[in-house]
Design an enzyme around this catalytic site. Structure first.
Site, PDB file in Angstrom:
ATOM      1  N   GLY A  68       0.803  -1.215   0.000  1.00  9.14           N
ATOM      2  CA  GLY A  68       0.000   0.000   0.000  1.00  9.14           C
ATOM      3  C   GLY A  68       0.835   1.264   0.000  1.00  9.14           C
ATOM      4  O   GLY A  68       0.332   2.344  -0.325  1.00  9.14           O
ATOM      5  N   VAL A 125       5.365  -3.689   3.887  1.00  4.06           N
ATOM      6  CA  VAL A 125       5.141  -4.298   2.571  1.00  4.06           C
ATOM      7  C   VAL A 125       3.779  -4.973   2.432  1.00  4.06           C
ATOM      8  O   VAL A 125       3.534  -5.697   1.472  1.00  4.06           O
ATOM      9  CB  VAL A 125       6.263  -5.302   2.215  1.00  4.06           C
ATOM     10  CG1 VAL A 125       7.586  -4.575   2.053  1.00  4.06           C
ATOM     11  CG2 VAL A 125       6.383  -6.400   3.263  1.00  4.06           C
ATOM     12  N   LYS A 126       2.874  -4.737   3.362  1.00  2.02           N
ATOM     13  CA  LYS A 126       1.569  -5.384   3.275  1.00  2.02           C
ATOM     14  C   LYS A 126       0.570  -4.544   2.456  1.00  2.02           C
ATOM     15  O   LYS A 126       0.824  -3.385   2.154  1.00  2.02           O
ATOM     16  CB  LYS A 126       1.025  -5.624   4.686  1.00  2.02           C
ATOM     17  CG  LYS A 126       1.883  -6.630   5.497  1.00  2.02           C
ATOM     18  CD  LYS A 126       2.035  -7.989   4.827  1.00  2.02           C
ATOM     19  CE  LYS A 126       2.371  -9.128   5.758  1.00  2.02           C
ATOM     20  NZ  LYS A 126       3.768  -9.203   6.195  1.00  2.02           N
ATOM     21  N   THR A 127      -0.578  -5.179   2.143  1.00  3.28           N
ATOM     22  CA  THR A 127      -1.561  -4.545   1.248  1.00  3.28           C
ATOM     23  C   THR A 127      -2.017  -3.188   1.767  1.00  3.28           C
ATOM     24  O   THR A 127      -2.154  -2.239   1.007  1.00  3.28           O
ATOM     25  CB  THR A 127      -2.787  -5.470   1.060  1.00  3.28           C
ATOM     26  OG1 THR A 127      -2.326  -6.706   0.531  1.00  3.28           O
ATOM     27  CG2 THR A 127      -3.803  -4.870   0.113  1.00  3.28           C
TER      28      THR A 127
END
Ligand SMILES: *Cc1c(COP(=O)(O)O)cnc(C)c1O
Length: 397
Positions: free
Chosen positions: A3, A185-187
């Protein structure tokens, strides 16, 4: 998936609110904060979005897993069933409580194989922890039936699958407890952060207290609060929560972009007869953060992975050889290399993983290639990427 690719005015505004009041702590300082409670807003937004009664936001996904297990009373010597393919956080959170991680095979869903879970149950098993890896889910109906039959808790690690659904319900909301990560690094990201969701009031009450030194959070004088049990500090800061609040509002937008990009790549690859896609359980819809497929053999998967790299297609992973995600490289766990002496229950009860047979997992992982779906690609870039991928994979066969 990340994101952070689309950070913009919304994130900036939320962070600015926090800077303007100067209150970076999620609790207290009521008079100073100009009505800004970013963490609390993130929690109520998340609970609503995930159709769960309660959400509690903490400092990381790993913290969320630890807090979730602790809130359900998991402790020394309890066994928690987890998959061979996951992130190291799975066993870290279990070990942190003195509990025992019991590794179990995966199947072509790339998540826990229900039959293998049932075989691994002992009188000490307390929790089954499926990990919805790379955007798609475990067979939750089958796992729930096993948990109900044996009186076990179901804890979903949905850190890589936020926004995916199963029988129309958000991933994370189906088990007794669900966890998300908002790492960089996550959505959707807070920079660092995570969350526990549940419909169980008792677990929720335990979770918010445990993650803040056992504070009971009654009244508005922190110094005077009671501490009903031992806790720890897994608090998130308001700065991080502010970023997450903006990102949560954009979750649907991000999933739609991922779905578009994923679909273009998948349609292109489906013209190659040797490529077989990862199985998504009936009733499941991925969050489209990765495109996963199997090649016919281990050798072909390795060659195809190499060809993809040489063609300049970045973000495709061969997890079978990966240091972080597959049991084969977890020597620090299998040899119990800890700085100090580990708890007695772990030393006595940890299975000898050097002798374990995970050939069922190897069979799938050795043939698997996993390609990250980015948010920032234009449609033209995805189309070009699809062409390059098809050429690279075909030349490897
Ligand atoms: C990222 C991740 C975690 C841990 O999250 P952190 O916020 O990095 O601590 C746990 N499980 C899975 C499957 C993850 O991908």
């Amino acid at each position: 998936m990340p994101g952070f690719e689309l950070f913009g005015d919304k994130e900036r505004k939320e962070v600015q609110d926090v800077m303007d009041s100067g209150v970076l702590m999620r609790y207290g300082f009521d008079a100073m904060r100009n009505g800004h409670w970013k963490t609390k807003e993130l929690e109520s937004g998340l609970a609503e979005k995930m159709q769960s009664k309660y959400a509690h936001v903490v400092s990381s996904g790993t913290a969320a897993l630890t807090v979730a297990l602790a809130s359900a009373g998991v402790g020394a010597g309890d066994e928690v069933i987890m998959p061979t393919f996951t992130f190291v956080a799975s066993f870290e959170s279990i070990l942190a409580l003195g509990a025992v991680p019991v590794l179990v095979d995966i199947d072509d869903t790339l998540t826990l194989k229900p039959e293998a879970v049932e075989k691994a149950i002992t009188p000490r098993t307390k929790v089954v922890m499926p990990v919805h890896m790379c955007g798609s889910m475990a067979n939750l109906d089958a796992l729930k039936a096993i948990c109900d039959k044996h009186g076990l808790l179901l804890l979903e690690d949905a850190c890589q699958a936020i926004g995916g659904t199963y029988n129309g319900k958000p991933l994370g909301s189906i088990g007794d407890l669900g966890c998300f990560s908002f790492d960089y690094v996550k959505t959707i990201t807070c920079g660092e952060g995570g969350a526990v969701i549940t419909n169980n009031e008792n677990y929720y009450e335990n979770a918010h207290k445990y993650s803040d030194h056992g504070h009971d959070h009654v009244g508005n004088n922190r110094g005077a609060e009671e501490h009903p049990f031992l806790g720890y500090n897994f608090r998130i800061s308001e700065m991080n929560a502010a970023v997450g609040l903006a990102q949560l509002a954009r979750l649907d937008e991000f999933i739609a972009i991922q779905k578009r990009n994923y679909t273009i790549l998948r349609e292109a690859l489906s013209n190659i007869p040797e490529v077989v896609f990862r199985t998504v359980p009936d009733g499941g819809e991925e969050n489209y953060s990765f495109l996963n497929f199997f090649m016919p053999t281990e050798e072909l998967a390795q060659v195809a992975h190499q060809e993809l790299i040489e063609a300049g297609v970045d973000g495709c992973f061969y997890w079978y050889d990966n240091n972080w995600h597959y049991y084969k490289k977890w020597e620090h766990l299998t040899e119990m290399k800890s700085l100090g002496k580990p708890p007695k229950d772990i030393i006595e009860s940890l299975p000898d993983y050097k002798k374990a047979d995970f050939s069922e997992s190897d069979k799938w992982m050795s043939r698997n290639i996993s390609c990250l779906i980015k948010l920032g690609w234009s449609e033209k870039e995805v189309a070009e990427r699809a062409k390059k991928m098809v050429t690279a994979i075909k030349s490897s066969i």
